[in-house]
Enzyme design. Structure first.
Site, PDB file in Angstrom:
ATOM      1  N   ASN A 100     -10.456   0.926   1.870  1.00  0.00           N
ATOM      2  CA  ASN A 100      -9.005   0.916   1.690  1.00  0.00           C
ATOM      3  C   ASN A 100      -8.704   0.687   0.214  1.00  0.00           C
ATOM      4  O   ASN A 100      -8.782  -0.435  -0.282  1.00  0.00           O
ATOM      5  CB  ASN A 100      -8.381  -0.182   2.552  1.00  0.00           C
ATOM      6  N   HIS A 153     -14.311   5.676   5.105  1.00  0.00           N
ATOM      7  CA  HIS A 153     -15.765   5.485   5.174  1.00  0.00           C
ATOM      8  C   HIS A 153     -16.396   5.477   3.783  1.00  0.00           C
ATOM      9  O   HIS A 153     -17.226   4.615   3.481  1.00  0.00           O
ATOM     10  CB  HIS A 153     -16.391   6.604   6.020  1.00  0.00           C
ATOM     11  N   HIS A 212      -2.500   6.934   5.391  1.00  0.00           N
ATOM     12  CA  HIS A 212      -3.041   5.828   4.604  1.00  0.00           C
ATOM     13  C   HIS A 212      -4.259   5.220   5.282  1.00  0.00           C
ATOM     14  O   HIS A 212      -4.200   4.813   6.443  1.00  0.00           O
ATOM     15  CB  HIS A 212      -1.958   4.772   4.400  1.00  0.00           C
ATOM     16  N   HIS A 237      12.455   0.812   5.365  1.00  0.00           N
ATOM     17  CA  HIS A 237      12.218  -0.591   5.029  1.00  0.00           C
ATOM     18  C   HIS A 237      12.682  -1.465   6.185  1.00  0.00           C
ATOM     19  O   HIS A 237      13.841  -1.432   6.574  1.00  0.00           O
ATOM     20  CB  HIS A 237      12.982  -0.954   3.752  1.00  0.00           C
ATOM     21  N   HIS A 253      -1.560  19.773   7.073  1.00  0.00           N
ATOM     22  CA  HIS A 253      -2.514  18.717   6.724  1.00  0.00           C
ATOM     23  C   HIS A 253      -1.811  17.369   6.777  1.00  0.00           C
ATOM     24  O   HIS A 253      -0.618  17.266   6.462  1.00  0.00           O
ATOM     25  CB  HIS A 253      -3.094  18.951   5.326  1.00  0.00           C
ATOM     26  N   CYS A 298       0.801  -1.224   0.000  1.00  0.00           N
ATOM     27  CA  CYS A 298       0.000   0.000   0.000  1.00  0.00           C
ATOM     28  C   CYS A 298       0.835   1.277   0.000  1.00  0.00           C
ATOM     29  O   CYS A 298       0.299   2.361  -0.225  1.00  0.00           O
ATOM     30  CB  CYS A 298      -0.937   0.013   1.204  1.00  0.00           C
TER      31      CYS A 298
END
Length: 496
Positions: free
Chosen positions: A424, A420, A391, A303, A387, A224
């Site tokens: 995802n 909502h 994710h 990572h 802001h 993702c």
């Protein structure tokens, strides 16, 4: 005796003391230089014209010194401007909005689960409990092949979903930016779980008849957080290819990855992942600066793949019945927290004001020298960013980041509302969140945005953008027909 004067120690709140400290430290150079410059100016004003002329004449310069000094200044300036990284601008972006025919209300999702898993009622109940607490709404969408009972995840249907999502997002991007396909110099596509041959990038080249010398890349298996990785790769390529346009496409194709088994750890993605995608236009052309929305400031990648638990916490494999799915480990949130810690440790010195860095340094020294039990100081990233685009991986992810970074409800509102409304959508969720902020009319010139994403491997990647101009409410986009309804209240549990 009644107290006549107020308790000043209680009324002077610590937050105002902290604000004064932050202002003092962040403007320390101004406070030091202003008196010095004022003193020099007063001294010059006290001197008469004759005295100033005599001082200038006393400075003896010959022609060789002047030429050498001029050459040195020109040489240093040339080296500086040649070594300075090229600015990378985000001209505009477009998010795919699924049609209402793909909508999956809770009732539909659960009915399909009961029919598909009729021999495993416990797995059905587990999915219902997850869905009740997921934070998803009734308007999220799944691709057409998943609406069949049982689902039909064929290669043709997977390609059909890819074409629908990617081509729709690109068509919208071309329309918004007036970009011609022939003007694309770099093409990067990221899709973690669907990697056909020819690649998705080749599919785009074929559809839009892109140039034969285009630099195209296709990233798979990156999870993702691959959207930020694609931005980083585009930035690196734009540093070596001058006067160029780069298009980044971020998506996840759901069709071939819908798990039809009954193992709980592998059923979680079915409840959370939904269809979506985004196309982003980046450029290093100077003339694009005027109309560009954002400027890329930093990309920080972390990572944790060297650790076995981190490597296997999001793992694609077969279950005992031979059905392929994504297994999510119970240690996922702990590992994500460690990855975030490493990421913000690198990010902090790049973005935090001096006041926050000094507080962090003093606390660190105090814990090392005086008392190891001192509570570690968590930097206030609200001082660095206006802001936050976290994710939308799930409710637990957003809750943890809000708690650890001490963010307000409004800071995490874009992430919660995106989860909502769209679910995802993997790597593209960051762009739905950014579009939410724009649709609310909150994006002003100079605002700084922090995009944070997590991905398999395990990775935590961040991108920092600076708003190039005040952005008006967009007339199109995925939030166009529903932004007035948001934000909505999302209960802890939605009883199904």
């Amino acid at each position: 005796m009644p107290q006549i004067l107020p308790d000043f120690s209680a009324s002077v709140k610590l937050k105002y003391v902290k604000l004064g400290y932050q202002y003092l430290v962040n403007h320390i150079l101004t406070f030091l230089l202003v008196p010095i410059m004022a003193g020099i100016l007063i001294e010059v004003l006290r001197m008469g014209p004759d005295e100033i002329v005599s001082v200038v004449k006393s400075l003896q310069f010959d022609t060789v010194q002047i030429l050498c000094s001029s050459f040195l200044i020109i040489f240093i300036s040339t080296v500086y401007f040649m070594s300075k990284p090229r600015s990378v601008f985000l001209v505009d972006y477009a998010c795919y909005k699924p049609p209402v025919t793909c909508r999956v209300p809770f009732a539909t999702f659960m009915e399909h689960s009961r029919l598909i898993l009729k021999d495993s009622p416990k797995s059905v109940d587990f999915q219902m409990r997850i869905l009740e607490r997921s934070g998803l709404g009734e308007e999220t969408c799944l691709p057409p092949a998943i609406h069949y009972i049982p689902p039909t995840p064929t290669m043709a249907s997977a390609r059909g979903e890819a074409e629908l999502v990617i081509f729709s997002a690109l068509d919208s991007l071309f329309q918004k930016t007036n970009l011609k396909p022939k003007d694309i110099d770099i093409l990067i596509v990221n899709c973690s779980l669907f990697s056909p041959t020819p690649s998705l990038s080749a599919m785009i080249v074929n559809k839009y008849k892109l140039r034969s010398n285009i630099k195209s890349c296709n990233l798979s298996g990156m999870g993702c957080s691959a959207g930020v990785i694609s931005i980083d790769l585009a930035r690196d390529l734009l540093q070596v290819v001058p006067n160029s346009n780069a298009v980044v496409v971020s998506t996840e194709i759901i069709t071939p990855n819908y798990y039809q088994g009954d193992e709980r750890a592998m059923l979680l993605p079915n409840c959370l992942f939904r269809m979506g995608g985004a196309a982003i236009l980046l450029s290093n052309k100077r003339r694009e600066k005027a109309r560009a929305k954002y400027k890329l400031v930093h990309v920080v990648r972390t990572h944790k793949g060297s650790d076995d638990k981190a490597y296997k916490c999001v793992f694609e494999e077969e279950d005992e019945q031979g059905k392929v799915g994504i297994r999510l480990s119970k240690d996922l949130m702990v590992i994500a927290g460690e990855a975030l810690k490493s990421n913000i440790t690198t990010m902090g010195p790049l973005v935090l004001p001096a006041s926050e860095q000094l507080l962090f340094l003093f606390t660190l020294i105090g814990r090392k020298i005086f008392n190891p039990k001192w509570k570690p100081y968590i930097p206030d990233f609200k001082q660095a960013f206006d802001h936050f685009c976290i994710h939308a991986g799930g409710r637990a992810v957003i809750d943890e980041l809000q708690k650890n970074l001490q963010l307000s409800t409004e800071h995490v509102e874009p992430s919660r509302m995106t989860l909502h409304r769209f679910g995802n959508t993997s790597s593209s969720s960051l762009w739905y969140e950014l579009n939410y902020i724009e649709s609310k009319g909150r994006m002003k010139k100079g605002d700084r945005i922090w995009q944070i994403a997590f991905g398999s491997g395990f990775k935590c990647n961040s991108a920092v953008w600076k708003c190039n101009r005040t952005i008006g409410t967009p007339s199109d986009g995925p939030w166009q027909d529903c932004i007035d309804r948001y934000p909505v209240h999302i209960p802890e549990i939605v009883k199904l």
